[in-house]
Every structure is written in C-alpha cells, then in structure tokens.
Design a protein around this motif. Structure first.
Motif, short mmCIF file in Angstrom:
data_model
loop_
_atom_site.label_atom_id
_atom_site.label_comp_id
_atom_site.label_asym_id
_atom_site.label_seq_id
_atom_site.Cartn_x
_atom_site.Cartn_y
_atom_site.Cartn_z
N GLN A 1 47.81 45.78 37.69
CA GLN A 1 49.14 45.37 38.13
C GLN A 1 49.94 44.84 36.95
N VAL A 2 51.26 44.81 37.13
CA VAL A 2 52.17 44.19 36.17
C VAL A 2 53.15 43.33 36.96
N ASP A 3 53.93 42.55 36.24
CA ASP A 3 55.06 41.83 36.85
C ASP A 3 56.25 42.79 36.79
N ALA A 4 56.61 43.36 37.93
CA ALA A 4 57.64 44.40 37.96
C ALA A 4 58.99 43.88 37.44
N ALA A 5 59.34 42.66 37.79
CA ALA A 5 60.60 42.10 37.32
C ALA A 5 60.59 41.98 35.80
N ALA A 6 59.45 41.60 35.23
CA ALA A 6 59.33 41.52 33.77
C ALA A 6 59.44 42.89 33.14
N VAL A 7 58.88 43.91 33.79
CA VAL A 7 59.03 45.28 33.29
C VAL A 7 60.50 45.68 33.26
N GLY A 8 61.22 45.38 34.34
CA GLY A 8 62.65 45.68 34.37
C GLY A 8 63.41 44.96 33.28
N ASP A 9 63.13 43.68 33.10
CA ASP A 9 63.80 42.89 32.06
C ASP A 9 63.47 43.44 30.67
N ALA A 10 62.21 43.81 30.46
CA ALA A 10 61.80 44.34 29.16
C ALA A 10 62.49 45.67 28.88
#
Length: 376
Positions: free
Chosen positions: A152-161
């Motif tokens: 899993q990942v932090d989806a919001a962090a992926v979007g921000d990145a």
C-alpha cells in the motif's frame, strides 16, 4: 495559439502521472483540472496495491495488468520520491483477507482456490494464525488468506508528489479550468474547448476520471463509456500503539470492508461502491454499511476518533477495465476508466500512455485496453 504543447485533461493520479513523464522527457505540457487541485478521487483513495484480493473470474485480464503494475511500483516510487523530494509512505507489510463466520470461510476458501489455480502467491491461514498475525481482531476471525506481495501507499501523498514532480519538470497546471470538449478536425485532435476559449495542442490526453464521458466525441464512439461510481470512506486515528499494522480485507456475515493503516496513525475504513451518478453527498447508510462490520471485526475501532468522512467518484468503464493508449482519432490518447484501481495502475498508466504519446505506438501491455474494444 500554440500547437507544440501536449494538453492533458484531468488532474488526478493518471493525468499527473502521464504529464510528469512527458514533462520529464522534455515536452511542454499543460494540464487542465476542472476542480481545485487535491479534491478528486486520488485524495480519497486508501492507496491499496492489491490486485489479488478482489479477483473474479471475469476480471483475470485486469488482474494481469494489475500484477504488472504492482511489479513496477517500487521503481516508480523511487523515481517519484526522488523527483518530488518527498515520501509516498510505501508499506510492504502485506495484505490479510480474514473471514469471520462459517459461510464467510466457505466463500474465502473458494476465493483462495481460485487464486491458487490462477498461480497467485497466497497463503491459507487458520483462525488462530490470523489472530496471531493481527491480535486485535475479533475472536470470530475464523480463517485468512495472506499475500506478502500486496502492499500500500498513501494515495494523497502520491497525488501531492506527482504535482511537485510534474511542476519541477516544467509542467504547467491550470486548475479551476473546465474542458468542455476535445476539438477534432479531419480525424485529428487539435485542441480543447474551454469555457473561455480554445487551447491548441500537438496531442491530447484524456485523463478526466469520472468526467471523461462528458467530453463529447472520441472518434467513432461518442461519448467515451465512462461513468462515475461513488465511494465513501472513513478515516479514524489510531493510538500510538496501533490496533493493526497491515491492510486487512474482511468478510463478515457476507459484507466486505477493508482497513488500511497509514504510518502517521490514520486508519482508513472503506469503501462503498454506489451507482449514484455524480452525487457526492455522504450518507448515514454508507456509515452503517462500513462501520458496523468494521467494528465487529476490530472491536477497538469503536473507541477511535473519526477525523474524516470522504466521498470520491471512481471512473468506471463499461467493463470496469481501464481505457489506455491511442484512439482512432489521431493524436488523441486515453488514460481513464481505472474504477477501483487508479493508484495500483499508476505506474503502468504513466509509463505506457506517455510512451504512446511520444512514439505514436501502443505497447502490448496496454493494447487490450484501448478505446477501440468498445467500437467493435
């Protein structure tokens, strides 16, 4: 007006991912997002990278694509974190699917046998083994399937990145900018129609998520067969000593629910699948559907503070598989229709669709997912 720019419609994980790869390749890229940034389905997602746990016979082709994208995720993470200079909280604790009643165990056993026949890497666990792995689970936990390769990942962090990486590579973002249609002349995409005028481009990538079906003609198919699928999800705060440490799917009295713990202590509980059009209102019915079984499987959940109630609109295609790559319209490309798996498919979508734009060729990896399959 300029035509030496690639135009991307949509500011979620797909549009940003394709845009980042194109900008990194030295292309001028302009991305249009109708809403404020960070308000779409990407920032509501639980971020699970688990293609195996939802396997159905009719979805085996999607499973293959999901496993390929999962294989690429760690390299994708490394590149994204380096370009964005931030973490996306990639966690490789594995995924546990637990059953809590006799009928649930029977259903879980059928799923396990299907997975074994398909060659998936899963392990059958007794009730005691399941509870040993996650001690805070209810004593009703009667069996489990464990997958060590599903992460899993932090989806919001992926979007921000992705926003940071795209902009650092020279990409331009215009949010609060609604694209009404793709402009097509003599079988070739030449630009987009905005509320306030026309923007021309050398290529157009439609990555507008649930709104992709509202952009008018896509060659012989009008509109693109994408619909919104509503999903509601709850976030609670775990104590310093977390109740659970890995993603848990649960089957309890015939109801499915999942729990996804994040490194900052958040625990996401989701998610409904509702055919409600573009409705984004949270409902009490969704709360009952998710929280009742979640509290039964994890009794300590009742004492945790709720910090967010999120609603997102997933883009579901006619067959709930992604729509990727070239279209019958020259210079028009698709990156949409990812349904429940937008975060999982991020690497393969970013890499393969950007390559299609750069080369004009669609790889064998995504060829089965072209828009043309709906035109036959």
């Amino acid at each position: 007006m300029e035509r030496d720019r690639i135009l991307i419609v949509g500011g979620g994980v797909c549009g940003l991912g394709v845009g980042w790869k194109l900008a990194k390749a030295g292309k001028r890229v302009v991305l249009f997002e109708k809403a404020p940034l960070r308000t779409g389905a990407t920032w509501v997602s639980a971020g699970m990278l688990a293609p195996q746990m939802e396997l159905k016979d009719e979805e085996e082709t999607v499973l293959r694509l999901g496993r390929e994208s999962l294989r690429r995720w760690k390299n994708y993470r490394d590149e994204l974190e380096a370009d964005a200079d931030m973490s996306v909280d990639y966690r490789d604790d594995g995924t546990l699917f637990a059953a809590f009643g006799r009928d649930d165990v029977t259903q879980l056993r059928e799923l396990y046998e299907d997975q074994i026949r398909t060659g998936l890497e899963v392990e059958w666990m007794s009730g005691s083994q399941t509870r040993e792995m996650e001690p805070c689970l209810s004593r009703r936990a009667s069996a489990g399937i464990y997958s060590s390769i599903e992460h899993q990942v932090d989806a919001a962090a992926v979007g921000d990145a992705l926003i940071r990486a795209f902009q650092k590579c020279g990409g331009e973002i215009r949010d609060h900018t609604s694209v009404e249609s793709v402009l097509i002349e003599d079988g070739c995409a030449v630009g987009v129609q905005l509320e306030g005028g026309v923007e021309e481009g050398s290529a157009i990538v439609v990555a507008a998520g649930a709104w992709s079906g509202l952009l008018g003609e896509m060659g012989a198919l009008s509109p693109a067969p994408v619909r919104p699928v509503k999903g509601q999800i709850f976030t609670v705060q775990q104590p310093k000593e977390p109740l659970i440490r890995r993603v848990i799917w649960a089957l309890l009295d015939g109801e499915f629910v999942y729990l996804a713990p994040k490194s900052d202590g958040r625990l996401m509980v989701g998610a409904t699948v509702e055919e409600r059009g573009f409705d984004t209102q949270p409902t009490i019915g969704a709360a009952l559907k998710l929280l009742r079984p979640a509290c039964e499987m994890l009794p300590g959940l009742r004492e945790l503070p709720m910090i967010k109630w999120g609603v997102g609109l997933r883009p579901g295609s006619r067959d709930n598989a992604p729509i990727l790559g070239k279209t019958t319209v020259e210079r028009l490309f698709m990156a949409t229709g990812h349904y429940r798996n937008g975060i999982l498919f991020a690497p393969v979508t970013s890499e393969e669709v950007s390559a299609a734009v750069l080369t004009g060729e669609t790889s064998e990896t995504i060829a089965p997912y072209s828009l043309e399959r709906f035109q036959k």
